[in-house]
Design a protein around this motif. Structure first.
Motif, PDB file in Angstrom:
ATOM      1  N   ARG A  16      35.947  71.493  73.222  1.00 16.06           N
ATOM      2  CA  ARG A  16      34.594  71.880  73.602  1.00 16.06           C
ATOM      3  C   ARG A  16      34.376  73.384  73.489  1.00 16.06           C
ATOM      4  NH1 ARG A  16      32.711  69.577  79.215  1.00 16.06           N
ATOM      5  NH2 ARG A  16      34.806  70.300  79.697  1.00 16.06           N
ATOM      6  N   ALA A  17      35.362  74.172  73.904  1.00 11.78           N
ATOM      7  CA  ALA A  17      35.196  75.626  73.925  1.00 11.78           C
ATOM      8  C   ALA A  17      35.070  76.213  72.524  1.00 11.78           C
ATOM      9  CB  ALA A  17      36.361  76.274  74.656  1.00 11.78           C
ATOM     10  N   ARG A  18      35.602  75.504  71.524  1.00  8.76           N
ATOM     11  CA  ARG A  18      35.612  76.039  70.161  1.00  8.76           C
ATOM     12  C   ARG A  18      34.651  75.316  69.219  1.00  8.76           C
ATOM     13  NH1 ARG A  18      38.279  80.977  69.640  1.00  8.76           N
ATOM     14  NH2 ARG A  18      40.171  80.968  70.904  1.00  8.76           N
ATOM     15  N   TYR A  19      33.938  74.298  69.708  1.00  7.43           N
ATOM     16  CA  TYR A  19      33.175  73.476  68.772  1.00  7.43           C
ATOM     17  C   TYR A  19      32.040  74.250  68.095  1.00  7.43           C
ATOM     18  CZ  TYR A  19      32.036  69.079  66.576  1.00  7.43           C
ATOM     19  OH  TYR A  19      31.852  68.100  65.633  1.00  7.43           O
ATOM     20  N   ALA A  20      31.388  75.134  68.828  1.00  7.33           N
ATOM     21  CA  ALA A  20      30.322  75.935  68.208  1.00  7.33           C
ATOM     22  C   ALA A  20      30.892  76.810  67.095  1.00  7.33           C
ATOM     23  CB  ALA A  20      29.624  76.785  69.265  1.00  7.33           C
ATOM     24  N   GLU A  21      32.090  77.349  67.331  1.00  7.54           N
ATOM     25  CA  GLU A  21      32.745  78.158  66.309  1.00  7.54           C
ATOM     26  C   GLU A  21      33.090  77.310  65.086  1.00  7.54           C
ATOM     27  OE1 GLU A  21      36.811  80.914  65.879  1.00  7.54           O
ATOM     28  OE2 GLU A  21      36.350  79.860  67.757  1.00  7.54           O
ATOM     29  N   TYR A  22      33.550  76.098  65.329  1.00 11.53           N
ATOM     30  CA  TYR A  22      33.865  75.157  64.248  1.00 11.53           C
ATOM     31  C   TYR A  22      32.616  74.853  63.419  1.00 11.53           C
ATOM     32  CZ  TYR A  22      34.505  70.292  62.506  1.00 11.53           C
ATOM     33  OH  TYR A  22      34.528  69.130  61.759  1.00 11.53           O
TER      34      TYR A  22
ATOM     35  N   GLU B 236      31.563  68.588  83.269  1.00 14.71           N
ATOM     36  CA  GLU B 236      32.567  69.589  83.578  1.00 14.71           C
ATOM     37  C   GLU B 236      33.828  68.960  84.175  1.00 14.71           C
ATOM     38  OE1 GLU B 236      32.382  72.743  82.668  1.00 14.71           O
ATOM     39  OE2 GLU B 236      30.457  72.236  81.750  1.00 14.71           O
ATOM     40  N   ALA B 237      33.678  67.781  84.761  1.00 18.91           N
ATOM     41  CA  ALA B 237      34.816  67.123  85.393  1.00 18.91           C
ATOM     42  C   ALA B 237      35.605  66.252  84.415  1.00 18.91           C
ATOM     43  CB  ALA B 237      34.333  66.266  86.560  1.00 18.91           C
ATOM     44  N   TYR B 238      35.145  66.159  83.173  1.00 16.30           N
ATOM     45  CA  TYR B 238      35.816  65.303  82.203  1.00 16.30           C
ATOM     46  C   TYR B 238      37.203  65.844  81.868  1.00 16.30           C
ATOM     47  CZ  TYR B 238      37.241  63.692  77.590  1.00 16.30           C
ATOM     48  OH  TYR B 238      37.976  63.211  76.525  1.00 16.30           O
ATOM     49  N   HIS B 239      38.191  64.956  81.836  1.00 16.39           N
ATOM     50  CA  HIS B 239      39.545  65.313  81.433  1.00 16.39           C
ATOM     51  C   HIS B 239      40.084  64.243  80.500  1.00 16.39           C
ATOM     52  CE1 HIS B 239      39.926  68.652  84.243  1.00 16.39           C
ATOM     53  NE2 HIS B 239      39.422  67.883  85.187  1.00 16.39           N
ATOM     54  N   VAL B 240      40.900  64.672  79.544  1.00 18.15           N
ATOM     55  CA  VAL B 240      41.547  63.732  78.633  1.00 18.15           C
ATOM     56  C   VAL B 240      42.548  62.889  79.427  1.00 18.15           C
ATOM     57  CG1 VAL B 240      43.007  63.541  76.572  1.00 18.15           C
ATOM     58  CG2 VAL B 240      41.285  65.342  76.724  1.00 18.15           C
ATOM     59  N   ASP B 241      42.702  61.622  79.064  1.00 16.20           N
ATOM     60  CA  ASP B 241      43.693  60.764  79.705  1.00 16.20           C
ATOM     61  C   ASP B 241      45.065  61.440  79.671  1.00 16.20           C
ATOM     62  OD1 ASP B 241      42.369  57.712  78.230  1.00 16.20           O
ATOM     63  OD2 ASP B 241      41.628  58.946  79.876  1.00 16.20           O
ATOM     64  N   GLU B 242      45.792  61.326  80.780  1.00 15.93           N
ATOM     65  CA  GLU B 242      47.097  62.001  80.868  1.00 15.93           C
ATOM     66  C   GLU B 242      48.082  61.485  79.829  1.00 15.93           C
ATOM     67  OE1 GLU B 242      48.320  63.640  85.070  1.00 15.93           O
ATOM     68  OE2 GLU B 242      47.697  61.538  85.269  1.00 15.93           O
ATOM     69  N   PHE B 243      48.088  60.181  79.591  1.00 16.36           N
ATOM     70  CA  PHE B 243      49.001  59.640  78.591  1.00 16.36           C
ATOM     71  C   PHE B 243      48.716  60.228  77.214  1.00 16.36           C
ATOM     72  CE2 PHE B 243      49.490  56.143  75.363  1.00 16.36           C
ATOM     73  CZ  PHE B 243      50.854  56.312  75.171  1.00 16.36           C
ATOM     74  N   ILE B 244      47.442  60.269  76.831  1.00 20.76           N
ATOM     75  CA  ILE B 244      47.060  60.821  75.525  1.00 20.76           C
ATOM     76  C   ILE B 244      47.453  62.294  75.441  1.00 20.76           C
ATOM     77  CG2 ILE B 244      45.124  61.341  74.001  1.00 20.76           C
ATOM     78  CD1 ILE B 244      45.674  58.402  74.116  1.00 20.76           C
ATOM     79  N   ASP B 245      47.191  63.050  76.502  1.00 21.51           N
ATOM     80  CA  ASP B 245      47.442  64.487  76.484  1.00 21.51           C
ATOM     81  C   ASP B 245      48.932  64.794  76.458  1.00 21.51           C
ATOM     82  OD1 ASP B 245      46.459  67.212  76.598  1.00 21.51           O
ATOM     83  OD2 ASP B 245      47.250  67.289  78.641  1.00 21.51           O
ATOM     84  N   ARG B 246      49.733  64.014  77.154  1.00 21.41           N
ATOM     85  CA  ARG B 246      51.164  64.309  77.261  1.00 21.41           C
ATOM     86  C   ARG B 246      51.980  63.737  76.106  1.00 21.41           C
ATOM     87  NH1 ARG B 246      53.174  65.592  82.424  1.00 21.41           N
ATOM     88  NH2 ARG B 246      51.501  66.493  83.689  1.00 21.41           N
ATOM     89  N   TYR B 247      51.514  62.657  75.501  1.00 19.28           N
ATOM     90  CA  TYR B 247      52.350  61.962  74.522  1.00 19.28           C
ATOM     91  C   TYR B 247      51.754  61.880  73.120  1.00 19.28           C
ATOM     92  CZ  TYR B 247      55.537  60.472  78.183  1.00 19.28           C
ATOM     93  OH  TYR B 247      56.464  60.460  79.194  1.00 19.28           O
TER      94      TYR B 247
END
Length: 442
Positions: free
Chosen positions: A290-296, A324-335
């Motif tokens: 999200r933080a870089r999408y405008a740059e992309y 703002e509270a959205y987070h990637v699933d922990e399994f996806i993020d870690r593995y």
């Protein structure tokens, strides 16, 4: 420890407040639960310690990757049934059940059950996470070095392993299936569907001989190979994976296209070429964040000539009330995809428009990805021994769980995937698009 399965079933139902939809087989060979249902096999007591120290998705994922738990029966059915134990509905989106479980364990009437779980689990020491897990990262998200490290974790696990899973096409994105396959008939192969996807993108981009194409996140080179061979373009493919680039160059040389196709290990933020006639970005924007999408979006807009087209093929999630509270699933993020982020399709369209693009078409192909993932899972299962030999049993288990769970997520409309066609219009306002574009012939 006699009848561990029965005790676990009773405890789980007391904590969750609902009957278990799956059968349990414990390490002592005891079984409990509905006959004929998929069986959750708990091979080692260590699995319970993983759940005690990380209740919810991450604890289950660690137990799965380590081989502490397994499933006997239909994996898709088991995951579908277990999803209700891991997630709960809250507002407009599913949320992890961890907080609900912890609240239940705090109730006085559950404390005795919790003590029994501690006894069943054995030594109260947190088990070491499986080796395949990415540890917590530090520093700002989506810097060039951190993105390269994240890409390497996912893609540099061996080209031979990916060849087993993806098949000869070596295309790692949603295929494009015909109506017969959607209805459940087997007419086209995965190779047919991937070829049709690549050709659809070329037609949406209106590629013509002599044009210059940029493929962002080119993988093993399948898109640039197809575009150069079938449409006569000159192409540049970029990837952050050294292993992908090496195989892509080999495939291009073997096809006799080295004079028309260039593969670079390069970030999209590092491209300073002359403008391209067309840009394809297929399954890459999920890594942008999200933080870089405008740059992309700004970078791709600047790399297109006026009248040039962008095809952005991207997985999307459902919108939530509190973004703002959205987070990637922990399994996806870690593995699986460290630092990956999904966005609703509306935000993607809006940010492309903010960069100056005119969005001309959005095609949702969610069901196609479910079919694709099921094909990949079948490939992995059919070559399981070889996949384990090429990587590790833990890595193969990560991929089997990840792909099967994602197939269900697409089928249940928890996530989607969209092809967004956008144009950098000329100063006159001319987009260079036919009045009826859906046949994609010009």
């Amino acid at each position: 420890m006699a009848d561990a399965a029965g005790r676990l079933t009773k405890l789980a139902e007391e904590v969750l407040g609902t009957p278990l939809p799956v059968r349990i087989r414990a390490w002592d060979r005891s079984e409990s639960g509905p006959p004929g249902a998929p069986t959750l096999v708990i091979r080692r007591r260590r699995a319970l310690r993983r759940l005690l120290f990380k209740p919810g998705e991450l604890g289950l994922a660690r137990a799965w990757v380590a081989g502490d738990i397994d499933v006997q029966g239909d994996l898709y059915e088991a995951l579908d049934l277990l999803a209700g134990l891991i997630w709960e509905r809250g507002g407009d989106a599913p949320k992890p059940r961890r907080a609900a479980v912890l609240r239940a364990l705090a109730r006085p009437e559950i404390r005795s059950a919790a003590r029994e779980l501690l006894m069943l689990a054995g030594a109260p020491v947190p088990p070491t996470p499986p080796a395949e897990e990415v540890r917590r990262r530090r520093g700002p998200l989506h810097t060039l070095p951190r993105d390269k490290e994240a890409i390497s974790h996912h893609y540099d696990v061996g080209n031979d392993f990916y060849a087993l899973v993806l098949g000869p096409s070596m295309v790692y994105s949603c295929a494009y299936w015909g109506s017969a396959e959607t209805a459940g008939d087997t007419v086209a192969t995965l190779e047919d569907a991937q070829r049709d996807k690549l050709d659809l993108i070329c037609r949406k981009l209106g590629l013509q001989e002599g044009q210059r194409l940029l493929d962002v996140g080119c993988g093993w080179g399948s898109m640039v190979l197809h575009a150069a061979r079938e449409y006569g373009v000159r192409a540049v493919g970029i990837t952050l994976s050294e292993e992908q680039a090496a195989l892509a160059r080999k495939r291009i040389a073997e096809a006799g296209l080295a004079d028309r196709v260039e593969i670079r290990v390069q970030d999209y933020r590092e491209i300073h070429d002359e403008p391209f006639d067309a840009i394809s970005s297929v399954g890459m924007a999920e890594h942008v964040g999200r933080a870089r999408y405008a740059e992309y979006a700004d970078a791709l807009y600047a790399l297109l000539r006026p009248g040039g087209r962008l095809l952005n093929h991207q997985i999307a999630r459902r919108p939530v009330a509190d973004e703002e509270a959205y987070h990637v699933d922990e399994f996806i993020d870690r593995y699986v995809f460290p630092d990956g982020e999904l966005a609703p399709v509306g935000r993607t369209v809006g940010q492309l428009e903010d960069a100056g693009f005119e969005v001309r078409d959005v095609e949702a192909i969610r069901e196609h990805y479910a079919l694709t993932l099921r094909s990949w899972v079948a490939n992995l299962e059919n070559h399981w021994g070889e996949a384990v030999r090429l990587t590790s049993e833990g890595r193969a288990r990560v991929w089997r769980l990840y792909m099967a769970a994602c197939a269900l997520s697409f089928e249940r409309n928890r996530i989607g995937v969209n092809q967004v066609l956008a144009v950098r219009t000329r100063e006159s306002g001319d987009a260079g698009m036919p009045l009826r574009a859906r046949d994609w012939r010009s």
